[in-house]
Motif scaffolding. Structure first.
Motif, PDB file in Angstrom:
ATOM      1  N   ILE A  19     -10.344   1.494  -3.520  1.00  0.00           N
ATOM      2  CA  ILE A  19     -11.469   0.571  -3.376  1.00  0.00           C
ATOM      3  C   ILE A  19     -12.533   0.858  -4.425  1.00  0.00           C
ATOM      4  N   SER A  31       0.834  -1.204   0.000  1.00  0.00           N
ATOM      5  CA  SER A  31       0.000   0.000   0.000  1.00  0.00           C
ATOM      6  C   SER A  31       0.869   1.255   0.000  1.00  0.00           C
ATOM      7  N   GLN A  89      -9.293   8.104   2.518  1.00  0.00           N
ATOM      8  CA  GLN A  89      -9.830   6.817   2.101  1.00  0.00           C
ATOM      9  C   GLN A  89     -11.237   6.942   1.548  1.00  0.00           C
ATOM     10  N   ILE A 140     -10.884   1.328   9.381  1.00  0.00           N
ATOM     11  CA  ILE A 140     -10.049   2.523   9.204  1.00  0.00           C
ATOM     12  C   ILE A 140     -10.673   3.740   9.882  1.00  0.00           C
ATOM     13  N   SER A 180     -15.207  -4.108   1.350  1.00  0.00           N
ATOM     14  CA  SER A 180     -15.007  -2.658   1.391  1.00  0.00           C
ATOM     15  C   SER A 180     -15.607  -1.998   2.629  1.00  0.00           C
ATOM     16  N   PRO A 211      -6.625   1.732   0.324  1.00  0.00           N
ATOM     17  CA  PRO A 211      -8.035   2.041   0.564  1.00  0.00           C
ATOM     18  C   PRO A 211      -8.583   3.037  -0.454  1.00  0.00           C
ATOM     19  N   LEU A 261      -6.371  -4.342   5.642  1.00  0.00           N
ATOM     20  CA  LEU A 261      -6.523  -4.090   4.208  1.00  0.00           C
ATOM     21  C   LEU A 261      -6.028  -5.264   3.400  1.00  0.00           C
ATOM     22  N   VAL A 318     -13.506  -2.919   5.797  1.00  0.00           N
ATOM     23  CA  VAL A 318     -12.184  -2.304   5.951  1.00  0.00           C
ATOM     24  C   VAL A 318     -12.323  -0.809   6.218  1.00  0.00           C
ATOM     25  N   LEU A 319     -13.336  -0.195   5.626  1.00  0.00           N
ATOM     26  CA  LEU A 319     -13.529   1.230   5.904  1.00  0.00           C
ATOM     27  C   LEU A 319     -13.966   1.456   7.346  1.00  0.00           C
TER      28      LEU A 319
END
Lengths: 165, 516
Positions: free
Chosen positions: B88, B37, B271, B440, B433, B85, B206, B436-437
């Protein structure tokens, strides 16, 4: 029970578990307020999933769910197990578990080498021959070498201490 | 105002320019590699800058930041694995475009829109830093909390599954982010094993949630076992791509604006820039049903947003020491090791260094576009690699990449656990998605929630604090509106499908002996 209901019910069970994990605390209860709020919201979403997607109350209205196009939950789980999807991936799961378990005992690079070689050998479509296996070893050596040069050589990554390299 | 021009020649000294080119090309390759990343790439490069001049070191870090964000779209488009991110949203239309034989076009749209958004973002950084930093300062804890929640609720409208599953996954992500130590009180929470003592690392999440399920899917039997699924890398002229990108000017404008605004908000992170831009472009489009199936505007809006975010995310960093994104936070480390302390004094005591760095970001956007377009021609080699090799390589890269963040094997265990869990969850209709968001944005949401509570408890009260004020009302309205609109859209789609399935087919009519 259709799969949507199973998902909703599982979500509700998960939310209840999360709420109970965040409620029975010896100290610092204030720190658990935010995760508990999230867990309650998850419980609400699970109920909505059960009602809307699982059509929980439509059964009692006499509406059949068999023709709703939803696969029965129990069959779905058996299908997952029965299909070659899961059976085909079983060696991969074993490889991953072994890799993670042994990497900081035997050695990160050695285990990475063996893991890469195992995956390509097991999942290559062609029938394994000596020539092919030697090719896979060659590719694995090159790849592991590049990884070593980039991470340990270039980026000074400290591999975990282990018996081997 | 034009002070930046004074230091532009410093970017083109042989050593600085060479570092800029190397950083850009390296960043594109690293970004295109699944499992690496921008945050990781920048963090891994910091030790290399120890032996460089501050300006040169910052040029390298800035080039890597810019290029990895754009390069991450390559793996997002070709392999459906976002490199960061910020990429995505690019997978949602980029990968379907590639599958439909327009991989080259998708990559062209990506780099061209990244260039436009990136240049606009850096120009904003250059010309409006003082004004924008004052505006961004006005965001209080309640506003930042709602921005984080907005990011999660937007996900519900973008997933291919149901809205409720998207929201459920997003909130599970928020809960997962609370594992570890409470950010305010320092209380240990849900640490059932030592591996969770440090919480859930974002990079581990991620990589685990995107790369591992993809690896397992590559090896699954519904594809030709080990066979290469090649996309037709069609030959598409650059002028055609430029024309198509300009035709999607609405998406370009929306993406750039959203990226600039989101990048400015301190702590909010970039992100959500791509996702919010994608969401807004889809909602304002005349054909929203085309999104998710290979709509070029989807790629254009997402990529212009995530590169437009780069420049403005440095505004709060350079003026307030508040990073605008996780990668900016790593850049803060790069500044500090060279003895450069962010704040108003940075632009007075170290003006040559700072302006050279900002100028390099501008030049870097052009280099990113040029090299990106050039590399995209050879990106087919990424796809020519047999899937079993790719799966093995991604697995090893995922482990090394995750381990290298904190030199901790706990992160690797967490990464693998999340990845395997996500693979099975995807079978039930959940997408990674939102999850992971949530992970974060969780720390941002929680820390601002707690801070807001503390402030409200001595003031107006919690409810007025979080729900009062024009900005709060606007943000809450966006959250509610996003969910409501998505539910309405899903309901409408279901009704349409129901109508279509109720229409008797020719075959059915033949059986009944009736004319259709």
């Amino acid at each position: 029970m259709n799969s949507s209901r199973m998902v909703g019910a599982s979500g509700l069970v998960l939310a209840v578990l999360l709420i109970s994990a965040g409620s029975n605390v010896e100290y610092g209860a204030k720190a658990y307020r935010f995760p508990n709020i999230i867990a309650y919201i998850l419980a609400g979403f699970s109920v909505i999933m059960l009602v809307v997607e699982g059509k929980l109350f439509e059964r009692y209205k006499g509406v059949s769910v068999e023709n709703s196009g939803v696969v029965l939950g129990g069959e779905k789980w058996l299908d997952i197990l029965r299909t070659s999807d899961f059976i085909r991936l079983a060696p991969m799961f074993f490889i991953l578990f072994a890799y993670l378990y042994l990497a900081d005992i035997v050695g990160l690079y050695v285990c990475s080498f063996v893991t890469f070689l195992s995956i390509v050998t097991l999942y290559a479509p062609e029938k394994l021959t000596v020539k092919l296996f030697l090719k896979y070893i060659f590719v694995t050596v090159i790849f592991t070498g590049i990884i070593y040069m980039v991470f340990s050589g270039g980026l000074q990554l400290q591999a975990p201490p282990a018996y081997l390299f | 105002m034009f002070e930046f021009l004074q230091y532009m020649p410093d970017v083109f000294t042989p050593w600085n320019f060479m570092v800029l080119v190397l950083g850009t090309v390296g960043g594109l390759v690293l970004g295109a590699t699944p499992g690496l990343s921008p945050t990781m790439a920048v963090a891994l490069l910091i030790p290399f800058t120890f032996h460089m001049e501050p300006a040169t070191g910052l040029i390298l870090l800035g080039a890597a930041y810019t290029a990895t964000v754009a390069g991450g779209a390559v793996s997002a488009i070709l392999l459906s694995i976002p490199g960061a991110p910020a990429n995505i949203a690019t997978t949602l239309d980029g990968h379907p475009l590639a599958k439909s034989g327009k991989a080259t076009a998708a990559l062209h749209y990506c780099f061209l829109s990244s260039f436009v958004g990136g240049v606009l973002g850096v120009l904003v950084l250059i010309f409006f830093t003082p004004t924008l930093s004052r505006w961004a300062l006005g965001f209080g804890p309640s506003h930042l909390f709602w921005v984080a929640i907005l990011g999660v609720t937007v996900i519900g409208s973008l997933g291919s599954g149901s809205v409720i599953k998207g929201l459920f996954a997003g909130f599970v992500g928020l809960w997962i982010s609370t594992i570890g130590y409470d950010p305010v009180l320092g209380v240990e929470r849900f640490v059932v094993t030592d591996h969770l003592a440090g919480g859930i690392n974002i990079i581990a999440a991620l990589v685990g949630l995107f790369a591992i399920p993809q690896v397992l899917t590559m090896l699954a039997p519904d594809k030709v076992p080990g066979g290469v699924k090649k996309f037709a890398m069609e030959s598409q002229g650059l002028l055609t791509s430029i024309r198509d990108t300009l035709l999607a000017w609405k998406a370009l404008v929306i993406g750039s604006l959203v990226g600039i605004i989101v990048g400015l908000i301190p702590g909010a992170g970039g992100q959500i820039a791509g996702l919010v831009a994608y969401d807004q472009t889809k909602k304002l489009s005349r054909h929203p049903e085309k999104f998710g199936k290979g709509e070029p505007a989807g790629v254009v809006s997402a990529e212009s947003a995530n590169n437009a975010m780069v420049g403005p995310s440095l505004v709060p960093l350079l003026t307030l020491s508040v990073p605008g994104s996780p990668t900016a936070a790593v850049l803060l480390g790069g500044l500090l090791i060279h003895g450069l302390f962010p704040g108003p004094a940075l632009f007075t005591e170290h003006a040559p260094i700072v302006w050279t760095f900002i100028d390099s970001l501008l030049v870097g956007q052009l280099l990113m576009c040029v090299f990106g377009l050039a590399i995209s021609r050879y990106s087919r080699f990424v796809m020519d690699v047999p899937e079993f090799y790719m799966a093995a390589a991604i697995t090893i890269l995922a482990v090394f990449g995750t381990y290298s963040v904190q030199n901790s094997f706990s992160d690797v265990f967490v990464m693998m656990a999340l990845g395997i869990g996500m693979y099975f969850a995807s079978k039930l209709g959940f997408s990674p998605s939102p999850l992971v968001l949530g992970i974060i944005l969780g720390p941002i949401a929680e820390s601002n929630f707690v801070q807001g509570e503390l402030i409200a408890s001595v003031g107006e009260g919690v409810l007025p604090y979080f729900f009062g004020g024009a900005l709060n009302i606007v943000l809450v309205a966006f959250c509610v509106g996003s969910i409501g609109y998505s539910i309405y859209g899903e309901y409408r789609l279901k009704e349409q499908n129901k109508v279509i399935s109720d229409i008797p087919s020719g075959q059915d009519c033949a059986k009944e002996g009736v004319q259709p």
